[in-house]
Design an enzyme around this catalytic site. Structure first.
Site, PDB file in Angstrom:
ATOM      1  N   ARG A 112       4.358 -17.100  87.453  1.00  0.00           N
ATOM      2  CA  ARG A 112       4.196 -18.514  87.134  1.00  0.00           C
ATOM      3  C   ARG A 112       4.584 -18.771  85.680  1.00  0.00           C
ATOM      4  O   ARG A 112       4.161 -18.049  84.796  1.00  0.00           O
ATOM      5  CB  ARG A 112       2.739 -18.935  87.351  1.00  0.00           C
ATOM      6  CG  ARG A 112       2.316 -18.731  88.782  1.00  0.00           C
ATOM      7  CD  ARG A 112       0.933 -19.277  89.059  1.00  0.00           C
ATOM      8  NE  ARG A 112       0.591 -19.013  90.456  1.00  0.00           N
ATOM      9  CZ  ARG A 112      -0.565 -19.324  91.015  1.00  0.00           C
ATOM     10  NH1 ARG A 112      -1.490 -19.923  90.292  1.00  0.00           N
ATOM     11  NH2 ARG A 112      -0.796 -19.050  92.286  1.00  0.00           N
ATOM     12  N   ARG A 143      -4.714 -15.987  82.218  1.00  0.00           N
ATOM     13  CA  ARG A 143      -3.534 -16.779  82.550  1.00  0.00           C
ATOM     14  C   ARG A 143      -2.282 -16.004  82.182  1.00  0.00           C
ATOM     15  O   ARG A 143      -1.931 -15.890  81.017  1.00  0.00           O
ATOM     16  CB  ARG A 143      -3.603 -18.111  81.805  1.00  0.00           C
ATOM     17  CG  ARG A 143      -2.643 -19.188  82.292  1.00  0.00           C
ATOM     18  CD  ARG A 143      -2.855 -20.492  81.534  1.00  0.00           C
ATOM     19  NE  ARG A 143      -4.187 -21.047  81.771  1.00  0.00           N
ATOM     20  CZ  ARG A 143      -4.472 -21.890  82.772  1.00  0.00           C
ATOM     21  NH1 ARG A 143      -3.522 -22.280  83.581  1.00  0.00           N
ATOM     22  NH2 ARG A 143      -5.696 -22.336  82.938  1.00  0.00           N
ATOM     23  N   GLU A 175     -12.529 -20.175  87.580  1.00  0.00           N
ATOM     24  CA  GLU A 175     -11.901 -20.144  88.904  1.00  0.00           C
ATOM     25  C   GLU A 175     -11.302 -18.774  89.185  1.00  0.00           C
ATOM     26  O   GLU A 175     -10.564 -18.210  88.378  1.00  0.00           O
ATOM     27  CB  GLU A 175     -10.781 -21.193  88.966  1.00  0.00           C
ATOM     28  CG  GLU A 175     -10.021 -21.134  90.277  1.00  0.00           C
ATOM     29  CD  GLU A 175      -8.674 -21.868  90.226  1.00  0.00           C
ATOM     30  OE1 GLU A 175      -8.527 -22.768  89.383  1.00  0.00           O
ATOM     31  OE2 GLU A 175      -7.799 -21.521  91.036  1.00  0.00           O
ATOM     32  N   SER A 234      -9.040 -20.134  95.146  1.00  0.00           N
ATOM     33  CA  SER A 234      -8.860 -21.525  95.507  1.00  0.00           C
ATOM     34  C   SER A 234      -8.541 -21.512  96.994  1.00  0.00           C
ATOM     35  O   SER A 234      -7.566 -20.901  97.401  1.00  0.00           O
ATOM     36  CB  SER A 234      -7.687 -22.067  94.697  1.00  0.00           C
ATOM     37  OG  SER A 234      -7.763 -23.442  94.579  1.00  0.00           O
ATOM     38  N   ARG A 250      -8.097 -11.634  87.226  1.00  0.00           N
ATOM     39  CA  ARG A 250      -9.358 -12.293  86.891  1.00  0.00           C
ATOM     40  C   ARG A 250     -10.566 -11.494  87.402  1.00  0.00           C
ATOM     41  O   ARG A 250     -11.653 -11.560  86.804  1.00  0.00           O
ATOM     42  CB  ARG A 250      -9.375 -13.718  87.447  1.00  0.00           C
ATOM     43  CG  ARG A 250      -8.374 -14.605  86.710  1.00  0.00           C
ATOM     44  CD  ARG A 250      -8.487 -16.070  87.071  1.00  0.00           C
ATOM     45  NE  ARG A 250      -7.457 -16.822  86.336  1.00  0.00           N
ATOM     46  CZ  ARG A 250      -7.360 -18.151  86.343  1.00  0.00           C
ATOM     47  NH1 ARG A 250      -8.218 -18.881  87.050  1.00  0.00           N
ATOM     48  NH2 ARG A 250      -6.415 -18.754  85.646  1.00  0.00           N
TER      49      ARG A 250
END
Length: 438
Positions: A270, A285, A356, A359, A402
């Site tokens: 990403r 991230r 988070e 999801s 994460r």
RNA sequence: GGAGAGAUGGCCGAGCGGUUGAAGGCGCUGGAUUCGAAAUCCAGUGUGCGUGUAAGCGUACCGAGGGUUCGAAUCCCUCUCUCUCCGCCA
């Protein structure tokens, strides 16, 4: 993508959903599509009628030639030429109108589930579940960057030499932990939760990313190859959702094939455009990370239960790892572009709070319509039933980065070591704790 | 990278430029027959769009996109994919 007839016939339904999403800038698009759809129908009607006429006359011409009346045949050609002329114009108009409809419709987000609350951002999200007690430390817990550095398993200086910011190097027990998590996740899903594991390409063509909704709107978030691949623009996958959900694109599935449940491990790439300054430190991230993804294709009537199951499968992993979390239902403004309803699972990170980590979304028929994925419902009256759009769902189950953050921070000890959660030990060669290397 | 072959309905496989959405076979569905089944016989069996309460009707689609023609699955061009052989390579 939304049903174009719905856009034309019930714009108020779409607008209500856009309001809840706080996406008021899209309201005008709804009316635009509505009138374009009407325009298209008129063009199609005229086009079809002219085609019918041309076919009829051409057949007659053929008959006349056969009957040995070439002069009469020649005389009729003029009419066909006339019709053909008009058809050419109509085709151009129609192509233009359809392209406009498509362009606008592809940029409209999905309808929200009735229970999704309105709201602008995460502050309006609703906590629906909390599991586990955040641990009380009798020392000052360190951030995962420090914990990992001291253990010699996490290195951002050297990753920067290779690829710059937002990359990482895991080494030793860190690299193994990453691999252990992947194996643990996949094993759990395939043996306990009933998923079929698939291994898929990490590069996809443009239409595939359009199918799941990343494109055309979010091209800036993806890494695009500099050269076309097999005749098409191509992108590194931002999540396995993209290749896996598209596996059955353009197919008509049999009713008894459903529900389809896939799990897949892929790296995810990403560009994180627009995230400047957010989570610049650490593993949270990254431009590249590892993730196991869960994907479902279900009958619409089974979607509610499927969504609950999907969430519980992601939650189950955190419970097995002993990581406290809470589950929130996202408000309209925080719900993703293609999602009908989305639950985020947030793991407890001692130095950051709830973050988070998964999801889980249901997309209703939004992706199916874009992918032209259908299924044939079981017949109720002996006759073959019409193809219908199935619903798709997906959720992270789970990302390794994460989770490693969560493990390093939640399981850190005063002496700098990190205890390995019990379920992972078989995957770590029996290792019970990662000890400081000095 | 080089050389060749091919792409037609769920599958196999026909298809002189004219009534072909597409022969034939297989499969599948319904019916007949049977105590039941097999075999046999009869009928049906694609998708999108438009229109209609519906049955239906119209239209498009024979890998994709263009072109020629009154008319294209059939002729021409471009692209994509698949297969075979050679080379290279994890």
């Amino acid at each position: 993508m939304l049903d174009k007839n719905l856009l034309a016939e019930h714009p108020e339904i779409v607008k209500e959903s856009l309001q809840r999403r706080n996406a008021t800038d899209s309201l005008a698009s709804v009316d635009a599509v509505g009138s374009l759809v009407a325009e298209r129908k008129a063009l199609v009607f005229e086009r079809d009628n002219l085609n019918a006429e041309r076919n009829r006359v051409s057949k007659d011409i053929g008959g006349l030639y056969k009957a040995g009346k070439p002069q009469e045949a020649e005389a009729m050609k003029a009419r066909v030429a006339e019709v053909a002329e008009r058809l050419k114009v109509l085709e151009v108009e129609l192509t233009g109108v359809e392209a406009k409809i498509e362009a606008i419709a592809m940029d409209l987000p999905n309808l929200l589930h009735a229970e999704v609350p309105p709201g602008k951002d995460e502050s309006a999200n609703v906590v629906v579940k909390t599991w586990g007690e955040p641990r009380r430390f009798d020392f000052e817990p360190q951030a995962h960057v420090e914990v990992g550095a001291k253990l010699g398993i996490l290195d951002f200086d050297r990753s920067a030499k290779l690829a710059g910011a937002r990359f990482s190097v895991l080494s030793g027990a860190g690299a193994r932990l990453d691999r252990a998590l992947v194996s643990f996740f996949l094993d759990t899903h395939t043996t306990k939760n009933g998923y079929r594991e698939v291994a898929v390409p990490y590069i996809v063509q443009r239409h595939v990313a359009e199918g799941t909704g990343q494109l055309p709107k979010f091209e800036a978030d993806m890494f695009k190859l500099a050269e076309p691949l097999n005749g098409s623009d191509a992108f590194l996958v931002p999540t396995a959702e993209v290749p896996v959900t598209n596996l059955h694109r353009e197919e008509i599935l049999d009713d008894d094939q459903l529900p389809i449940r896939y799990c897949a491990f892929t790296p995810c790439f990403r560009s994180e455009a627009g995230s400047a300054g957010k989570d610049v430190r650490g593993l949270i991230r990254q431009h590249q990370f590892h993730k196991v993804e869960l994907v479902w294709i279900v009958r619409p009537e089974d979607a509610e239960q499927a969504h609950r199951d999907l969430v519980s499968h992601a939650e189950g992993l955190l419970e097995a790892l002993g990581l406290p979390y809470r589950t929130v239902m996202l408000c309209g403004g925080d719900t993703g572009f293609g999602a009908h309803r989305c639950y985020d699972i947030e793991a407890w990170i001692p130095t950051q709070g709830y973050r988070e980590i998964s999801s889980c979304s249901v997309f209703s028929d939004f992706q199916s319509r874009r992918m032209n994925l259908r299924y044939r419902p079981a017949s109720t009256d002996g006759k073959k039933s019409k193809p219908k759009l199935p619903w798709t769902l997906n959720g992270s189950g789970l990302p390794t980065g994460r989770v490693i953050v969560a493990i390093l921070e939640n399981y850190q000890q005063a002496d700098g070591s990190v205890v390995i959660p019990e379920v992972l030990r078989p995957y770590m060669g029996g290792l019970e704790a990662i000890e400081p290397s000095v």
